[in-house]
Scaffold this motif. Structure first.
Motif, PDB file in Angstrom:
ATOM      1  N   MET A 131      36.385  19.658  44.525  1.00  0.00           N
ATOM      2  CA  MET A 131      35.767  20.040  43.274  1.00  0.00           C
ATOM      3  C   MET A 131      35.810  18.875  42.273  1.00  0.00           C
ATOM      4  SD  MET A 131      33.996  22.173  41.742  1.00  0.00           S
ATOM      5  CE  MET A 131      34.025  23.851  42.241  1.00  0.00           C
ATOM      6  N   LYS A 132      36.867  18.036  42.316  1.00  0.00           N
ATOM      7  CA  LYS A 132      36.935  16.903  41.401  1.00  0.00           C
ATOM      8  C   LYS A 132      35.783  15.944  41.656  1.00  0.00           C
ATOM      9  CE  LYS A 132      41.697  16.731  40.083  1.00  0.00           C
ATOM     10  NZ  LYS A 132      42.093  16.050  38.901  1.00  0.00           N
ATOM     11  N   ARG A 133      35.440  15.747  42.935  1.00  0.00           N
ATOM     12  CA  ARG A 133      34.322  14.863  43.258  1.00  0.00           C
ATOM     13  C   ARG A 133      33.020  15.431  42.707  1.00  0.00           C
ATOM     14  NH1 ARG A 133      33.664  10.637  46.713  1.00  0.00           N
ATOM     15  NH2 ARG A 133      31.562  10.313  47.414  1.00  0.00           N
ATOM     16  N   LEU A 134      32.830  16.749  42.808  1.00  0.00           N
ATOM     17  CA  LEU A 134      31.644  17.395  42.260  1.00  0.00           C
ATOM     18  C   LEU A 134      31.582  17.200  40.750  1.00  0.00           C
ATOM     19  CD1 LEU A 134      29.161  19.187  42.569  1.00  0.00           C
ATOM     20  CD2 LEU A 134      30.661  21.164  42.404  1.00  0.00           C
ATOM     21  N   LEU A 135      32.703  17.354  40.064  1.00  0.00           N
ATOM     22  CA  LEU A 135      32.724  17.142  38.616  1.00  0.00           C
ATOM     23  C   LEU A 135      32.394  15.695  38.285  1.00  0.00           C
ATOM     24  CD1 LEU A 135      35.721  19.320  37.413  1.00  0.00           C
ATOM     25  CD2 LEU A 135      33.293  19.734  37.086  1.00  0.00           C
ATOM     26  N   SER A 136      32.846  14.754  39.093  1.00  0.00           N
ATOM     27  CA  SER A 136      32.502  13.349  38.863  1.00  0.00           C
ATOM     28  C   SER A 136      30.999  13.139  38.986  1.00  0.00           C
ATOM     29  CB  SER A 136      33.211  12.449  39.880  1.00  0.00           C
ATOM     30  OG  SER A 136      34.588  12.509  39.716  1.00  0.00           O
ATOM     31  N   ILE A 137      30.395  13.754  39.962  1.00  0.00           N
ATOM     32  CA  ILE A 137      28.949  13.632  40.150  1.00  0.00           C
ATOM     33  C   ILE A 137      28.220  14.262  38.975  1.00  0.00           C
ATOM     34  CG2 ILE A 137      27.019  14.359  41.591  1.00  0.00           C
ATOM     35  CD1 ILE A 137      29.051  14.140  43.980  1.00  0.00           C
ATOM     36  N   ILE A 138      28.675  15.418  38.527  1.00  0.00           N
ATOM     37  CA  ILE A 138      28.060  16.076  37.374  1.00  0.00           C
ATOM     38  C   ILE A 138      28.179  15.191  36.143  1.00  0.00           C
ATOM     39  CG2 ILE A 138      28.290  18.022  35.784  1.00  0.00           C
ATOM     40  CD1 ILE A 138      29.002  19.738  38.256  1.00  0.00           C
ATOM     41  N   LEU A 139      29.357  14.623  35.922  1.00  0.00           N
ATOM     42  CA  LEU A 139      29.532  13.720  34.791  1.00  0.00           C
ATOM     43  C   LEU A 139      28.590  12.533  34.888  1.00  0.00           C
ATOM     44  CD1 LEU A 139      33.410  13.690  34.474  1.00  0.00           C
ATOM     45  CD2 LEU A 139      31.803  14.437  32.722  1.00  0.00           C
ATOM     46  N   LEU A 140      28.463  11.983  36.076  1.00  0.00           N
ATOM     47  CA  LEU A 140      27.602  10.842  36.286  1.00  0.00           C
ATOM     48  C   LEU A 140      26.158  11.165  35.956  1.00  0.00           C
ATOM     49  CD1 LEU A 140      27.094   8.020  37.381  1.00  0.00           C
ATOM     50  CD2 LEU A 140      27.122   8.973  39.655  1.00  0.00           C
ATOM     51  N   SER A 167      27.217  24.120  44.804  1.00  0.00           N
ATOM     52  CA  SER A 167      26.258  24.377  43.739  1.00  0.00           C
ATOM     53  C   SER A 167      27.033  24.826  42.510  1.00  0.00           C
ATOM     54  CB  SER A 167      25.282  25.494  44.132  1.00  0.00           C
ATOM     55  OG  SER A 167      24.565  25.145  45.277  1.00  0.00           O
ATOM     56  N   VAL A 168      26.544  24.436  41.338  1.00  0.00           N
ATOM     57  CA  VAL A 168      27.148  24.860  40.082  1.00  0.00           C
ATOM     58  C   VAL A 168      26.041  25.426  39.206  1.00  0.00           C
ATOM     59  CG1 VAL A 168      28.407  24.117  38.022  1.00  0.00           C
ATOM     60  CG2 VAL A 168      28.930  23.086  40.236  1.00  0.00           C
ATOM     61  N   PHE A 169      26.303  26.604  38.637  1.00  0.00           N
ATOM     62  CA  PHE A 169      25.369  27.255  37.725  1.00  0.00           C
ATOM     63  C   PHE A 169      26.113  27.550  36.431  1.00  0.00           C
ATOM     64  CE2 PHE A 169      23.596  27.966  41.805  1.00  0.00           C
ATOM     65  CZ  PHE A 169      22.250  28.219  41.655  1.00  0.00           C
ATOM     66  N   TYR A 170      25.466  27.356  35.292  1.00  0.00           N
ATOM     67  CA  TYR A 170      26.066  27.700  34.003  1.00  0.00           C
ATOM     68  C   TYR A 170      24.978  28.270  33.116  1.00  0.00           C
ATOM     69  CZ  TYR A 170      28.468  27.353  29.547  1.00  0.00           C
ATOM     70  OH  TYR A 170      29.021  27.652  28.332  1.00  0.00           O
ATOM     71  N   ASP A 171      25.183  29.514  32.626  1.00  0.00           N
ATOM     72  CA  ASP A 171      24.161  30.198  31.831  1.00  0.00           C
ATOM     73  C   ASP A 171      24.433  30.164  30.327  1.00  0.00           C
ATOM     74  OD1 ASP A 171      26.232  31.996  31.453  1.00  0.00           O
ATOM     75  OD2 ASP A 171      25.159  33.713  32.306  1.00  0.00           O
ATOM     76  N   GLY A 172      25.325  29.300  29.898  1.00  0.00           N
ATOM     77  CA  GLY A 172      25.676  29.221  28.495  1.00  0.00           C
ATOM     78  C   GLY A 172      26.968  29.947  28.173  1.00  0.00           C
ATOM     79  N   LYS A 173      27.445  30.772  29.107  1.00  0.00           N
ATOM     80  CA  LYS A 173      28.704  31.491  28.936  1.00  0.00           C
ATOM     81  C   LYS A 173      29.555  31.457  30.207  1.00  0.00           C
ATOM     82  CE  LYS A 173      30.709  36.001  28.033  1.00  0.00           C
ATOM     83  NZ  LYS A 173      30.508  37.412  27.956  1.00  0.00           N
ATOM     84  N   TYR A 199      29.828  27.386  43.746  1.00  0.00           N
ATOM     85  CA  TYR A 199      29.629  27.960  45.077  1.00  0.00           C
ATOM     86  C   TYR A 199      29.802  26.900  46.153  1.00  0.00           C
ATOM     87  CZ  TYR A 199      27.238  30.072  49.073  1.00  0.00           C
ATOM     88  OH  TYR A 199      26.930  30.552  50.322  1.00  0.00           O
ATOM     89  N   SER A 200      30.590  27.237  47.168  1.00  0.00           N
ATOM     90  CA  SER A 200      30.773  26.377  48.337  1.00  0.00           C
ATOM     91  C   SER A 200      30.132  27.065  49.532  1.00  0.00           C
ATOM     92  CB  SER A 200      32.266  26.153  48.610  1.00  0.00           C
ATOM     93  OG  SER A 200      32.419  25.552  49.876  1.00  0.00           O
ATOM     94  N   PRO A 201      28.975  26.573  50.024  1.00  0.00           N
ATOM     95  CA  PRO A 201      28.344  27.203  51.176  1.00  0.00           C
ATOM     96  C   PRO A 201      29.198  27.108  52.440  1.00  0.00           C
ATOM     97  CG  PRO A 201      26.997  25.357  50.382  1.00  0.00           C
ATOM     98  CD  PRO A 201      28.181  25.471  49.488  1.00  0.00           C
ATOM     99  N   ALA A 202      29.955  26.028  52.610  1.00  0.00           N
ATOM    100  CA  ALA A 202      30.789  25.879  53.806  1.00  0.00           C
ATOM    101  C   ALA A 202      31.865  26.957  53.863  1.00  0.00           C
ATOM    102  CB  ALA A 202      31.432  24.499  53.832  1.00  0.00           C
ATOM    103  N   THR A 246      17.405  31.590  35.850  1.00  0.00           N
ATOM    104  CA  THR A 246      17.485  30.373  36.650  1.00  0.00           C
ATOM    105  C   THR A 246      18.923  29.859  36.720  1.00  0.00           C
ATOM    106  OG1 THR A 246      15.259  29.788  35.923  1.00  0.00           O
ATOM    107  CG2 THR A 246      16.580  28.000  36.837  1.00  0.00           C
ATOM    108  N   PHE A 247      19.716  30.160  35.704  1.00  0.00           N
ATOM    109  CA  PHE A 247      21.051  29.595  35.562  1.00  0.00           C
ATOM    110  C   PHE A 247      22.155  30.592  35.890  1.00  0.00           C
ATOM    111  CE2 PHE A 247      17.958  27.546  32.876  1.00  0.00           C
ATOM    112  CZ  PHE A 247      18.040  26.242  33.346  1.00  0.00           C
ATOM    113  N   LYS A 248      21.784  31.690  36.546  1.00  0.00           N
ATOM    114  CA  LYS A 248      22.749  32.693  37.010  1.00  0.00           C
ATOM    115  C   LYS A 248      22.758  32.657  38.530  1.00  0.00           C
ATOM    116  CE  LYS A 248      21.989  35.799  33.121  1.00  0.00           C
ATOM    117  NZ  LYS A 248      23.264  35.840  32.463  1.00  0.00           N
ATOM    118  N   PHE A 249      23.928  32.603  39.126  1.00  0.00           N
ATOM    119  CA  PHE A 249      24.052  32.516  40.570  1.00  0.00           C
ATOM    120  C   PHE A 249      23.975  33.900  41.196  1.00  0.00           C
ATOM    121  CE2 PHE A 249      26.661  32.410  44.448  1.00  0.00           C
ATOM    122  CZ  PHE A 249      25.931  31.490  45.174  1.00  0.00           C
ATOM    123  N   LYS A 250      23.197  34.023  42.255  1.00  0.00           N
ATOM    124  CA  LYS A 250      23.104  35.259  43.030  1.00  0.00           C
ATOM    125  C   LYS A 250      23.767  35.001  44.378  1.00  0.00           C
ATOM    126  CE  LYS A 250      18.788  36.221  40.685  1.00  0.00           C
ATOM    127  NZ  LYS A 250      18.828  35.066  39.802  1.00  0.00           N
TER     128      LYS A 250
END
Length: 194
Positions: A1-10, A68-74, A79-82, A179-183
């Motif tokens: 998850m830290k690597r994912l956050l690094s990518i998001i920050l980037l 995948s990361v989704f954020y709807d403002g709140k 999500y980890s598919p693996a 669009t920003f809510k995960f199903k």
């Protein structure tokens, strides 16, 4: 998850660069385009893997093969598919600051300084003013024709992440909040930490 956050920050830094008055002038062109777009779709390759993002106001999604990361403002869904597992939580201000492009935008002007690299045309290096900042350095290459970032290398702790083939597509309209809510797919383990 830290690597994912690094990518998001980037990726967030790519959209945020031009807000900083301390960076070279070519960066301001990108910020005006970011601010003018009701929503942005971004495609990229990170360390050889394809990824995409959608940014709209305070809402965002990031899609990678491994997560995948989704954020709807709140609420945020990771999500980890693996693992067929989703973690749901309402992020704190600190957690949101690590993954929300708008939080990074608001901090960038006070947290980074930037300089053009004379030996690399259309390239800017950003350095964190505070050594405790999770992203200590980012180098960004801009397309001279469009003004959009096309390549970014970020140093976050002892990790180096490289984004390339970045393509920004501004949308003329905002995206629907759904669009920003995960199903969650059937059979997904749900860890609801709210």
């Amino acid at each position: 998850m830290k690597r994912l956050l690094s990518i998001i920050l980037l990726l967030s830094l790519a959209a945020a660069l031009a807000v900083n008055a301390k960076v070279p002038p070519q960066v301001t062109r990108a910020v005006s385009r970011v601010k003018a777009a009701p929503a942005l779709n971004v495609e990229f390759t990170v360390n050889g893997q394809a990824g995409s993002a959608t940014l709209c106001g305070q809402m965002f999604t990031y899609q990678f093969p491994m997560a995948s990361v989704f954020y709807d403002g709140k609420t945020q869904w990771s999500y980890s598919p693996a693992d067929k597992e989703v973690t749901i939580f309402n992020p704190t201000a600190a957690e949101l600051a690590e993954s929300n492009p708008l939080q990074i935008l608001s901090r960038l002007a006070s947290d980074y300084s930037g300089t053009a690299l004379p030996d690399r045309p259309n390239t800017v290096r950003l350095s964190a003013l505070n050594p405790k900042n999770p992203v200590t350095e980012a180098t960004v290459v801009f397309n001279p024709s469009t003004g959009w970032p096309t390549e970014i290398t970020i140093i976050c702790g002892n990790q180096r992440t490289h984004l390339e083939n970045i393509r920004f597509t501004p949308s003329k309209t905002t995206k629907a909040p759904e669009t920003f809510k995960f199903k969650a797919p059937k059979g997904t383990t749900i860890n609801d930490l709210r």
